[in-house]
Design an enzyme around this catalytic site. Structure first.
Site, PDB file in Angstrom:
ATOM      1  N   ASN A  42       1.076  -1.460   0.279  1.00  0.00           N
ATOM      2  CA  ASN A  42      -0.499  -0.393   0.020  1.00  0.00           C
ATOM      3  C   ASN A  42       0.689   1.270   0.522  1.00  0.00           C
ATOM      4  O   ASN A  42       2.023   1.215   0.980  1.00  0.00           O
ATOM      5  CB  ASN A  42      -0.844  -0.248   1.342  1.00  0.00           C
ATOM      6  CG  ASN A  42      -0.731  -0.308   2.095  1.00  0.00           C
ATOM      7  OD1 ASN A  42       0.743  -1.181   2.432  1.00  0.00           O
ATOM      8  ND2 ASN A  42      -1.370   0.493   3.708  1.00  0.00           N
ATOM      9  N   CYS A  53      -3.679   0.331  -2.888  1.00  0.00           N
ATOM     10  CA  CYS A  53      -3.701  -0.482  -2.168  1.00  0.00           C
ATOM     11  C   CYS A  53      -2.177  -1.429  -2.672  1.00  0.00           C
ATOM     12  O   CYS A  53      -2.304  -1.129  -3.701  1.00  0.00           O
ATOM     13  CB  CYS A  53      -4.823  -1.267  -2.246  1.00  0.00           C
ATOM     14  SG  CYS A  53      -6.139  -0.486  -1.684  1.00  0.00           S
ATOM     15  N   GLU A  55      -3.067  -4.140  -3.161  1.00  0.00           N
ATOM     16  CA  GLU A  55      -3.556  -5.406  -4.483  1.00  0.00           C
ATOM     17  C   GLU A  55      -3.456  -4.802  -5.786  1.00  0.00           C
ATOM     18  O   GLU A  55      -2.808  -5.625  -6.865  1.00  0.00           O
ATOM     19  CB  GLU A  55      -4.317  -6.208  -3.653  1.00  0.00           C
ATOM     20  CG  GLU A  55      -5.161  -6.481  -2.760  1.00  0.00           C
ATOM     21  CD  GLU A  55      -5.516  -5.336  -1.535  1.00  0.00           C
ATOM     22  OE1 GLU A  55      -5.314  -4.672  -1.163  1.00  0.00           O
ATOM     23  OE2 GLU A  55      -6.162  -5.582  -0.436  1.00  0.00           O
TER      24      GLU A  55
HETATM   25 ZN    ZN Z   1      -8.043  -1.870  -1.537  1.00  0.00          ZN
END
Ligand code: ZN
Length: 128
Positions: A42, A53, A55
């Protein structure tokens, strides 16, 4: 690449988290169909909405390098890091409902499919 190795890489990615505001460090490891792995963390911003983020960092890194077929995603943090709605949507752009997502802390792991986390996703088929 085993599931265990991918989780370990997500914990490695977590160390690079830039999270001076929340202090919530998150790491992600994305396994591509060709066996390559992209890591993400992140990355926060003083303008909170500009935060990205872990991901999505991993996915955007992979896609920007020409990878769009993914086998598994592992996400690691000190509290179980369930992907946010935006990340679920971004994952759904490239992955089907059976795509496995593992979220992990030092002491706990949970496994989901994308379909568990984002049922009835809005996809390109929704545009037809
Ligand atoms: Zn996220």
């Amino acid at each position: 690449m085993t599931e265990r190795e991918l989780i370990a890489l997500a914990f490695e990615a977590k160390k690079r988290s830039y999270s001076p505001y929340s202090h919530f460090q998150v790491g992600a490891a994305l396994l591509c169909e060709d066996g390559s792995v992209y890591l993400g963390c992140n990355i926060e911003n003083a303008s909170y909405g500009a935060t990205n983020c872990a991901e999505r960092t991993a996915i955007f890194k992979a896609v920007s390098e020409g990878k769009t077929k993914f086998l598994m995603l592992a996400v690691a943090a000190d509290e179980l890091p369930l992907p946010c709605g935006i990340c679920r949507q971004v994952i759904s752009e490239f992955c089907g409902c059976e795509f496995p997502i593992i979220v992990a802390t030092d002491s706990e792991e949970k496994r989901f499919t994308l379909g568990d986390l984002l049922p009835n996703a809005f996809t390109s088929e929704s545009l037809n």
